[in-house]
Write an enzyme that holds these catalytic residues in place. Structure first.
Site, mmCIF file in Angstrom:
data_model
loop_
_atom_site.group_PDB
_atom_site.id
_atom_site.type_symbol
_atom_site.label_atom_id
_atom_site.label_comp_id
_atom_site.label_asym_id
_atom_site.label_seq_id
_atom_site.Cartn_x
_atom_site.Cartn_y
_atom_site.Cartn_z
ATOM 1 N N ASP A 67 -100.074 -30.373 -37.383
ATOM 2 C CA ASP A 67 -99.322 -31.406 -36.673
ATOM 3 C C ASP A 67 -98.483 -32.157 -37.708
ATOM 4 O O ASP A 67 -98.166 -31.601 -38.748
ATOM 5 C CB ASP A 67 -100.277 -32.332 -35.904
ATOM 6 C CG ASP A 67 -99.677 -32.873 -34.619
ATOM 7 O OD1 ASP A 67 -98.662 -33.607 -34.711
ATOM 8 O OD2 ASP A 67 -100.187 -32.574 -33.523
ATOM 9 N N HIS B 273 -95.711 -30.269 -38.573
ATOM 10 C CA HIS B 273 -94.638 -30.696 -37.673
ATOM 11 C C HIS B 273 -93.651 -31.631 -38.346
ATOM 12 O O HIS B 273 -92.798 -32.211 -37.680
ATOM 13 C CB HIS B 273 -95.229 -31.372 -36.428
ATOM 14 C CG HIS B 273 -95.974 -30.433 -35.528
ATOM 15 N ND1 HIS B 273 -96.490 -30.818 -34.314
ATOM 16 C CD2 HIS B 273 -96.287 -29.119 -35.669
ATOM 17 C CE1 HIS B 273 -97.095 -29.778 -33.737
ATOM 18 N NE2 HIS B 273 -96.989 -28.745 -34.552
#
Length: 400
Positions: free
Chosen positions: A217, A240
């Site tokens: 993430d 991310h």
């Protein structure tokens, strides 16, 4: 000459005295409190911590080399003197979900002048939990514990240790002040769900320096109430990207002010550097003085983003614009390669357009069959300087 020699001698004596004081810091070795490799050391760690925290001079809790299971633990202050936790071994969290009842495996709170150091690893053993994590789609999902939660820590540092395979966020920083992570390593597969590297909220003066983050993430996520945050010389990927937000989902969110991301390298991440806010905000918000400079992108999706229509899993009303005011933002000297044709996306709120956004010296290439890299601008009129590849807001109608 006599005076100079005397001053030199005094300086040497003071240095030796300081070193002596440091070396004389009491050591609280968890093995002296019953810890053994292969057996849960929760009670031994708490006993060592209790004595170190109560000491009137600086102390060190030592977790030596070896692999030690550790159940859910809360380490609390305030302490009477600075305390260091030196982790040289590996701490293993319970692998199964349900054993840890709270939202974090190791909670550390209300401590001033804390140091966490060593060559060891906090291993969250998260693989089984990732397969069961449906929190992105299910608002009533069961709580999944993170590796490390820091609450109300001041004047402290975490250095050289590793957080591995957390079940959820690796690190959560809440209500902290003057807190640094340096030469810190975060490691989890790119497929691990919700394993943000370091999440910051309601904190002032947080520094993330010389750190490697590989996760599933956001490498760094900066939430509301964060002020004077520095992210410098960080490598990110997989993951991310480095994100401010998401902001504007809840009422009474505090402003985000003074974020500096500099000299970082992102590789094979889903996004690059971004600011994201929810539409249909329940209340106005502020995000200002945010600067991204000297960033290298290696095969990064969406390298530069302002997204005020952030709405994962269709959890909001896109027709209602975000009420978060974004201002005083700069993207400078950002270069490398994009894995998506849209390399620069600046989508601001129709009701509160972005203000005072500066973009300088952008060079992002895309080699896909669709053609060269492009940009998209909505509700923004940025100040442009230097060279730009792709052209920024080339269609003036897009920047209305």
């Amino acid at each position: 000459m006599v005076m100079k020699l005397s001053m030199s001698a005094i300086s040497v004596l003071l240095l030796l005295l300081a070193q002596a004081i440091e070396t004389q810091a009491a050591i609280f070795d968890v093995t002296k409190y019953g810890a053994n490799p292969g057996r849960d050391i929760s009670q031994a760690l708490l006993s060592a911590w209790k004595e170190a925290c109560a000491a009137t001079s600086a102390g060190k809790v030592l977790i030596p080399k070896g692999t030690f299971p550790l159940n859910e633990v809360k380490i609390e202050g305030p302490c009477k003197a600075p305390v260091e936790i030196q982790l040289d071994g590996t701490l293993n969290a319970p692998a199964q979900l349900g054993i840890i009842k709270g939202d974090s495996w190791l909670t550390i709170e209300h401590i001033d002048h804390l140091t966490i150091s060593g060559s060891g690893t906090f291993d969250g053993q998260g693989a089984a939990a990732w397969a069961q994590n449906d929190c992105g789609k299910n608002p009533n999902c069961k709580a999944i514990p993170m590796n490390l939660r820091f609450n109300f820590i001041t004047n402290s540092i975490v250095r050289n240790v590793t957080s591995k395979d957390s079940k959820n966020f690796h690190v959560n920083v809440l209500g902290c002040k003057n807190f640094t992570f340096q030469h810190f390593t975060i490691s989890a597969p790119g497929t691990s769900i919700n394993t943000d590297g370091i999440h910051i909220g309601d904190s002032i003066g947080i520094n993330i320096l010389d750190t490697s983050i590989q996760t599933g993430d956001d490498c760094v996520s900066i939430g509301d109430g964060s002020q004077q945050v520095t992210v410098e010389r960080v490598t990110c990927g997989p993951g991310h990207g480095i994100s401010i937000g998401s902001l504007g989902k809840y009422p009474n969110e505090d402003p985000v002010v003074g974020i500096n991301v500099k000299n970082c390298t992102l590789s094979n991440t889903m996004n690059g550097v971004r600011v994201k806010t929810w539409p249909s905000s329940p209340a106005p918000g502020i995000a200002s003085d945010m600067h991204f400079e000297d960033i290298t992108m290696n095969n990064v999706g969406n390298p530069i983003i302002i997204d005020q229509e952030y709405c994962p899993y269709n959890q909001c009303q896109l027709k209602v614009p975000s009420k978060v005011k974004i201002s005083n933002v700069s993207f400078k000297n950002i270069r490398g390669s994009s894995s998506t044709q849209l390399a620069v996306k600046l989508v601001c709120s129709k009701s509160t357009p972005c203000a005072n956004v500066e973009i300088s010296n952008i060079d992002l290439t895309y080699t896909g069959k669709e053609g060269p890299a492009t940009s998209l601008c909505t509700n923004i009129q940025p100040k442009l300087s230097g060279t730009h590849n792709p052209p920024i807001c080339a269609n003036s109608a897009q920047a209305s």
